[in-house]
Each structure stands twice: as C-alpha cells, then as structure tokens.
Design an enzyme around this catalytic site. Sequence first.
Site, short mmCIF file in Angstrom:
data_model
loop_
_atom_site.label_atom_id
_atom_site.label_comp_id
_atom_site.label_asym_id
_atom_site.label_seq_id
_atom_site.Cartn_x
_atom_site.Cartn_y
_atom_site.Cartn_z
N ASP A 1 -55.99 -27.00 33.97
CA ASP A 1 -54.97 -26.03 34.40
C ASP A 1 -53.88 -26.68 35.27
O ASP A 1 -52.92 -26.02 35.66
CB ASP A 1 -55.62 -24.85 35.14
CG ASP A 1 -56.49 -24.03 34.20
OD1 ASP A 1 -56.31 -24.13 32.97
OD2 ASP A 1 -57.36 -23.30 34.70
N LYS B 1 -57.15 -17.01 41.44
CA LYS B 1 -57.03 -16.11 40.28
C LYS B 1 -58.32 -16.10 39.46
O LYS B 1 -58.86 -15.05 39.13
CB LYS B 1 -55.87 -16.55 39.38
CG LYS B 1 -55.87 -15.88 38.01
CD LYS B 1 -54.72 -16.33 37.13
CE LYS B 1 -55.04 -17.41 36.14
NZ LYS B 1 -55.86 -17.04 34.98
N ASN B 2 -58.81 -17.29 39.12
CA ASN B 2 -59.93 -17.33 38.18
C ASN B 2 -61.25 -16.90 38.81
O ASN B 2 -62.21 -16.61 38.10
CB ASN B 2 -60.03 -18.70 37.50
CG ASN B 2 -58.90 -18.87 36.49
OD1 ASN B 2 -58.24 -17.89 36.11
ND2 ASN B 2 -58.64 -20.09 36.07
N CYS C 1 -55.00 -17.51 22.69
CA CYS C 1 -53.99 -17.75 23.71
C CYS C 1 -53.00 -18.76 23.17
O CYS C 1 -53.16 -19.28 22.08
CB CYS C 1 -54.61 -18.21 25.00
SG CYS C 1 -55.49 -19.73 24.80
N ARG D 1 -59.76 -19.12 21.31
CA ARG D 1 -60.57 -18.89 22.50
C ARG D 1 -61.93 -18.34 22.05
O ARG D 1 -62.19 -17.15 22.18
CB ARG D 1 -59.84 -17.91 23.41
CG ARG D 1 -60.17 -18.15 24.84
CD ARG D 1 -58.95 -18.27 25.68
NE ARG D 1 -59.35 -18.56 27.03
CZ ARG D 1 -58.54 -18.52 28.06
NH1 ARG D 1 -57.29 -18.17 27.91
NH2 ARG D 1 -58.96 -18.82 29.27
N ARG E 1 -48.43 -13.67 35.91
CA ARG E 1 -49.86 -13.42 35.72
C ARG E 1 -50.70 -14.15 36.77
O ARG E 1 -51.80 -13.69 37.10
CB ARG E 1 -50.30 -13.92 34.34
CG ARG E 1 -49.96 -13.01 33.19
CD ARG E 1 -50.65 -13.49 31.92
NE ARG E 1 -52.02 -13.88 32.22
CZ ARG E 1 -52.67 -14.90 31.64
NH1 ARG E 1 -52.09 -15.62 30.74
NH2 ARG E 1 -53.90 -15.18 31.99
N1 EPU Z 1 -65.52 -22.72 24.27
C1 EPU Z 1 -66.26 -22.58 23.12
N2 EPU Z 1 -67.08 -21.48 23.02
C2 EPU Z 1 -67.18 -20.56 24.00
C3 EPU Z 1 -66.42 -20.71 25.16
C4 EPU Z 1 -65.59 -21.80 25.28
O1 EPU Z 1 -66.19 -23.39 22.22
O2 EPU Z 1 -67.95 -19.59 23.82
C5 EPU Z 1 -64.65 -23.90 24.42
C6 EPU Z 1 -63.16 -23.52 24.56
O3 EPU Z 1 -62.56 -23.40 23.29
C7 EPU Z 1 -62.62 -24.69 25.36
C8 EPU Z 1 -63.79 -25.10 26.26
O4 EPU Z 1 -64.96 -24.53 25.66
O5 EPU Z 1 -62.33 -25.76 24.50
C9 EPU Z 1 -63.70 -24.59 27.69
O6 EPU Z 1 -63.53 -23.18 27.68
P1 EPU Z 1 -63.97 -22.27 28.92
O7 EPU Z 1 -64.94 -21.27 28.45
O8 EPU Z 1 -64.35 -23.16 30.06
O9 EPU Z 1 -62.61 -21.56 29.26
P2 EPU Z 1 -62.38 -20.08 29.76
O10 EPU Z 1 -63.54 -19.64 30.58
O11 EPU Z 1 -61.98 -19.22 28.63
C10 EPU Z 1 -61.35 -20.70 32.05
C11 EPU Z 1 -60.05 -20.42 32.78
C12 EPU Z 1 -58.92 -21.21 32.13
C13 EPU Z 1 -59.28 -22.69 32.15
C14 EPU Z 1 -60.64 -22.93 31.49
C15 EPU Z 1 -61.12 -24.37 31.60
C16 EPU Z 1 -60.41 -18.19 33.53
C17 EPU Z 1 -60.03 -16.78 33.43
N3 EPU Z 1 -59.77 -19.02 32.72
O12 EPU Z 1 -61.14 -20.25 30.72
O13 EPU Z 1 -57.80 -21.00 32.96
O14 EPU Z 1 -58.30 -23.44 31.44
O15 EPU Z 1 -61.63 -22.09 32.11
O16 EPU Z 1 -61.21 -24.75 32.94
O17 EPU Z 1 -61.24 -18.57 34.35
C18 EPU Z 1 -55.53 -20.69 33.50
O18 EPU Z 1 -55.87 -20.31 34.62
O19 EPU Z 1 -54.33 -20.96 33.21
C19 EPU Z 1 -56.53 -20.86 32.45
C20 EPU Z 1 -56.23 -20.93 31.18
#
Ligand code: EPU
Length: 430
Positions: free
Chosen positions: A305, A22-23, A117, A122, A397
């Site tokens: 996750d 998915k991701n 979320c 986020r 989802r």
């Molecule tokens: N963060 C910041 N600033 C940013 C971006 C992130 O502070 O600009 C923080 C977030 O608040 C969090 C940490 O950094 O505490 C990690 O966030 P990350 O950016 O890695 O998360 P994401 O890219 O929004 C993806 C996955 C999530 C998964 C996370 C961590 C996708 C679409 N989503 O989210 O997947 O939990 O990485 O591995 O790739 C799921 O599949 O259920 C899911 C939530």
Amino acid sequence: MELFEIIGKTKLNGEVYINGAKNAAVAIIPAAIATGGICKIENVPDIEDVENLKTAITKLGAVCERPDPHTLIIDSSKISSHIVDYNSVKKIRASYYMLGALLTRYKKAEVPLPGGCNFGERPIDQHIKGFEALGATVKIEHGMVKAYADNLRGASIYLDKVSVGSTINIMLAAVCAKGVTTIENAAKEPHIVDTANFLNMMGANIKGAGTEIIKILGVEKLHGCEYTIIPDQIEAGTYMIAAAVAGGDVTVQNIIPKHMDTLSIKLREMGGIVEEGDDFLRVISDGNLKNVEVKTMSYPGFPTDLQPQMTALMAASSGMGNITETVWENRFQYVTELKRLGCKITVDGRVARIEGGAKLTGAEVHATDLRAGASLIIAALACEGKTTIGNVRYINRGYEAIEEKLGALGADIKRVFIDDSDERYSEEMN
Ligand code: EPU
C-alpha cells in the site's frame, strides 16, 4: 465533483498528526456487530470507508453515534438481519468482514461479493476455506456470499496465501466456535494485531496475532468494550514519502515507529535522514534522493500500500531503481498517469523499472484507486507548475483531510469543487 490542484516545488516543514488506521477500522467496525453489546471505538479516522461501513451496519439495525469525528459508539443490540444489501456495501472492499462477524453472531450471513478492484481480482477463496473448515456451508449465488452453520467448531486452517482479509475473517468467525482454531501461515500486519486486541477486549481468547500461527480458543459469547485504534501505518508512510520527495523537515507524529521500519530503512538508503522517537519519526530530505531496489511483501516487508507512493518518489529521485510488486498481480495501472507528469517508468510484469532524474511537469491526471491517488499527489509535489488530480473520491476513501495536512506543512494544494458537467473531468479513467 472534486479535484486537487497542486503547485509543486515547495518544501515541507513542520509536524503532521496521523489518524487511526483505515484497515484496522474497517475490520473493527464489523467486528463490533459480532456482539449485542455496546462498543466505544476511539481514534476512528474520519474517512469515507468508515462512513460507508457505518451506513451499512446502521441498515442492519445497529445504532451508531459519533459524538466527535474520531469516536464511534456502536450499539448492535437491535440488529435484526443477517443479510447485507448491495447498495450499502458496494463502495467498501472490506464488506467481507461482515461475513465472519455475522456468522459469529447468528451462524448465518449473506453479504454481497466484494467488487473487483482497480488493481486486479480480489478472490476470497481463503476466507471461504476457513469458514468451511469451521463447519459452515458456503455458497455464492445472485452476487451474494451465503454462509450458514448449525454449529461452528474449532479447526486447523492453513492459508495457501498470506492474506490479511482471510486471517481477520477467520478470526472473526472462530471467536465463539467450540474448541480451538489454529490459523497457520497467517498474515502479520499491525491491523491484524489490532483487530485481535479489540476482539480480546470483547471477551475473545486469541493468542499469537502478529505471528504466523494464531490460536483462538472459542468463548461462549462476546460483550461490548472500549477500544482505541492504532495509528495508520500507510498514512504515516505517505507523509514520510511526501517529505522525502519535496525536501524539508517533517515530523510525523502519533505513530508506532516500528511499523515504519522498512520504509525508514529505504529512505535512509536513498540518502534521507530519518530520526526516531517514541511516537514520531522525523524525516529530513534535500528533495534529491538516489534510487534503490524495493520489493513489496506482507508485513514486516515493504507494504504494497506504499508501493505507488514509493514509485513516485523514485521517479523524482536520481539513478535507476526497480520496484517489484509481489502481493497484487496488477498494481501498476497508475503508472500511465505518472508518465503524464514526465515520470520515466517501464512496467514489465510485476517489476517497474524507474529511471530517475526526469524533469517532472504538472498536468491533468486521474486517480485510479486510493493509493494511486496518493502517488499522484507525491509526484505533483515534485512537478514544475500545476497538477490537477481528478477522481479525488478514491483518495477520500482513505486519507482524512490530506489537503489540510499537506497545506499546513507548506504544500500548495487546494480541493476544488467543480460542476459535474465540466467536460474536462467527466471522463473517469477506470
Ligand atoms: N488472496 C487470495 N485469496 C484470498 C484472499 C487473498 O488469493 O482468499 C490473494 C490476493 O489476491 C492478493 C494476496 O492474497 O494477491 C493478498 O491479499 P489480502 O487478502 O492480504 O488483501 P486484502 O485483505 O483484500 C488488505 C488491505 C489492502 C492491502 C492488502 C495487502 C484492507 C481493507 N485492505 O486487502 O489495502 O493492499 O491487505 O496488504 O485491509 C489499501 O489500503 O489501499 C488496500 C488495498
């Protein structure tokens, strides 16, 4: 409205095939609109996040064909807009990848802010920091992130947080930027490598994806390609944990076993048997494992996750154990629902203390997000009697045909369609 009804205490046996990640899919589909060429993407999971993204890029002008449920052909040549409308992306957290892709294609992008979320804020400050370093002006107004650049030029970017989303988004924006872009403190998740491989197949020049330093040499332009998405690490882990909790002998097929290392190690520490093949893992469990300590971390650490699913497994195992969540600030909201099934869990900030050995009994519960839903399914497999899970739309989802796959392994699970006005389920726990 859909519900899952699960009657627990059946053993799981047999083989389960894992779909594409998915991701990775939710990054690769937006990446495909960075070119005006045609991309044929295989091993696309048949899940709602993909369907919603397909609708979003179609509204921009892309022509999408799905010759079979797992193949998506995207022709982006007729995309005529850089503005993504709210209705098409409000259900997709990963809509922010359209920013990087549209910046590369048009040097301008307007994308609705991703919603918060159910497990906390986020933020996208690291995405914005990266775009600005590449020369874009970014502002947020009327709920939209608006990014414009006369020219994108390579830059050195250090991420203050290890972030999957910003690592991918900066790669997307930098592939055609003039010169070299370096992302330091990059996230290393398998779907980052997969997205980089896809972009390289489109003509990009990205090196180091999967390490802390990614180097991108900007190219003139991208072209279409054919690509196959990697297997889903989290779906695979969910079935491994299901086998561990229910007991039995399950082979999880069509995976990259290396991606599962931290989970395999934990399941072995808990007393389960995990055997490894080239593209499968076999999990053998008596359904009575003993508790351990788990701490989530970015890859190659234990994936956040899989944290909710692991919490359910630990609640059904024996002895005391702790799970520490280090990635998300507030990812234990689902614990209230697990407690309704008899799980003994105390949350103290980022740590869940789990007292195993409790008698788990089925009840009516509601999923609060995607992985929370998976966690309730895992717990339900260990419960005496019937569990009814509401808010199945979250599970849709990210998990393809989960009831069919678990059912084929021997679980007693049904998807039930009920009238939307059914009062028992009208109040959603969000
Ligand atoms: N963060 C910041 N600033 C940013 C971006 C992130 O502070 O600009 C923080 C977030 O608040 C969090 C940490 O950094 O505490 C990690 O966030 P990350 O950016 O890695 O998360 P994401 O890219 O929004 C993806 C996955 C999530 C998964 C996370 C961590 C996708 C679409 N989503 O989210 O997947 O939990 O990485 O591995 O790739 C799921 O599949 O259920 C899911 C939530």
